[in-house]
Design a protein around this motif. Structure first.
Motif, short mmCIF file in Angstrom:
data_model
loop_
_atom_site.label_atom_id
_atom_site.label_comp_id
_atom_site.label_asym_id
_atom_site.label_seq_id
_atom_site.Cartn_x
_atom_site.Cartn_y
_atom_site.Cartn_z
N ARG A 108 4.57 7.34 2.70
CA ARG A 108 5.21 7.03 1.42
C ARG A 108 4.83 5.64 0.92
O ARG A 108 4.73 5.43 -0.29
CB ARG A 108 6.72 7.21 1.55
N LEU A 109 4.59 4.71 1.84
CA LEU A 109 4.07 3.42 1.41
C LEU A 109 2.68 3.56 0.81
O LEU A 109 2.31 2.87 -0.15
CB LEU A 109 4.02 2.45 2.59
N ARG A 112 3.28 6.15 -2.67
CA ARG A 112 4.18 5.54 -3.66
C ARG A 112 4.41 6.43 -4.87
O ARG A 112 4.39 5.99 -6.01
CB ARG A 112 3.64 4.17 -4.07
N TRP A 147 10.25 7.45 -3.65
CA TRP A 147 8.87 7.92 -3.50
C TRP A 147 8.84 9.28 -2.83
O TRP A 147 7.83 9.66 -2.24
CB TRP A 147 8.08 6.91 -2.65
N ARG A 389 1.66 6.93 -11.95
CA ARG A 389 2.10 6.03 -10.89
C ARG A 389 3.61 5.83 -11.01
O ARG A 389 4.13 5.67 -12.10
CB ARG A 389 1.38 4.69 -11.02
N GLU A 391 6.83 3.53 -9.35
CA GLU A 391 7.23 2.40 -8.50
C GLU A 391 8.74 2.45 -8.30
O GLU A 391 9.47 3.07 -9.08
CB GLU A 391 6.82 1.07 -9.16
#
Length: 395
Positions: A108-109, A112, A147, A389, A391
């Motif tokens: 997941r890092l 993301r 995420w 994307r 965040e």
């Protein structure tokens, strides 16, 4: 413009990011990969090269990519995350399915939220640790849901444990399944107890009438074999001549061997656990924590009764009405000894419980049902429009 995404089936790429590479997690991944390949998906399993998962996944038709990762968080996390990000960039999967805490952290890092992401804890990381580490693990799981498109739990109890820890997620409960073609009772004449034990060299010297308890699982703190060893003298006192076999390997192997009396045998890691279930009179798993353990389901599919500690998933895995007989409090050697001894002393009861357990698994825990339910999760997750994307939102 939104990136084009496929629906599960032909042309759909699923990336399974996996660590650990053995035990129940590996079994779940292998069964899913095999079913997904049969459905026409492109299935990629990214995992460490050591252990049985990589070779077996390739044998079942999945692509295998090496992902060098340890089981626990540490200084290597940054590089593990970079590796996972490179895999995603190279493969461009339609969905990432991260299995267990380490893959869920690094995966997941790395992603993301830019690719549909499914996280499957296979038991929560914060149950394994306490103090500051446990609080950090809870905080991460709460934060990482930003995420995570879907958290897949293997039991209602595992989901409730997550909710009590403050994890607010989009949930699916998909119970573990069993390959019923592989895990089934032995057929005559091989079903004779003497023949079943003679086929296993470790058991061949034992009398066919010796009461036999088998525990299948990684030799580690989670699985609680040390608790079973503390209960074992009480069991032998009530059931003279009983024998215990620990099937598996792991970090606690040396300590357990040092603590074990002569009536306890160690089989080590084995390529096929089916013969050990069939040879047993009773299968025991005294875990400290679980999501839903696979080994008891496999044992019941083979027609064997089980005794389990009352952790997440255990009640759901048992046939209705057998909880008082087959469940004991976690970390309670006297209660474990009493439950095991009672079943070892009563053969008709063992046979009745074993037959009921098999019917229960046949009706509710077929691995094909599990694969279909995961396909439904993929379909739901892949159909949701998403930005290029995402965040995290600051709390």
């Amino acid at each position: 413009m939104q990136p084009q995404r496929h629906r599960p089936g032909t042309g759909f790429t699923a990336l399974h990011l996996v660590q650990p590479v053995d035990g129940g997690v590996a079994t779940v991944v292998l069964d899913l990969a095999e079913a997904q390949v049969a459905d026409g998906m492109r299935v990629v399993v990214a995992c460490p090269g050591e252990g049985p998962l990589a070779a077996e996944a390739a044998r079942r038709g999945a692509e295998v990519r090496e992902w060098r990762a340890t089981r626990d968080p540490g200084p290597g996390l940054y590089e593990e995350t970079r590796q996972a990000a490179r895999l995603v960039e190279d493969l461009r999967p339609d969905l990432v399915h991260a299995h267990s805490a380490k893959a869920g952290l690094a995966g997941r890092l790395a992603v993301r939220g830019r690719v549909p992401t499914v996280f499957q804890p296979h038991a929560w990381s914060f149950e394994a640790v306490g103090g500051v580490t446990g609080r950090l693990a809870r905080r991460w799981e709460r934060w990482a849901t930003r995420w995570t498109d879907r958290v897949v739990c293997v039991s209602d109890a595992e989901r409730l444990t997550g909710e009590r820890a403050g994890v607010r997620a989009s949930w699916s409960v998909v119970r573990n399944g069993v390959d019923l073609d592989r895990f089934r009772p032995a057929e005559e004449p091989a079903a004779d107890p003497a023949a079943l034990r003679a086929a296993l060299p470790l058991l061949a010297p034992l009398p066919a009438t010796a009461p036999l308890v088998v525990c299948v699982g990684r030799l580690c703190r989670q699985k609680g074999q040390d608790i079973l060893l503390r209960a074992w003298p009480l069991i032998v006192r009530q059931v003279p001549g009983a024998r215990l076999v620990l099937v598996g390997d792991g970090p606690e192997s040396a300590a357990l061997r040092d603590a074990a009396p002569a009536s306890v045998l160690f089989a080590g890691a084995v390529p096929d656990t089916t013969p050990w279930y069939r040879a047993a009179d009773l299968v025991v798993l005294p875990s400290r924590w679980e999501g839903m353990a696979v080994a008891p389901l496999e044992a019941m599919a083979c027609g064997r009764p089980v005794v389990l500690s009352d952790v997440d998933g255990a009640r759901e895995s048992l046939p209705p009405g057998r909880e008082s007989l087959c469940l004991v409090p976690p970390e309670d050697p006297p209660a474990l000894a009493e439950a095991v001894s009672a079943l070892l002393r009563d053969r008709p009861l063992r046979e009745a419980v074993g037959s009921q357990g098999r019917r229960h698994v046949l009706s509710s825990y077929d691995v094909r049902q599990t694969a279909r339910a995961i396909a439904d999760v993929y379909r739901d997750v892949a159909a949701v429009p998403r930005p290029e994307r995402r965040e995290p939102i600051a709390q």
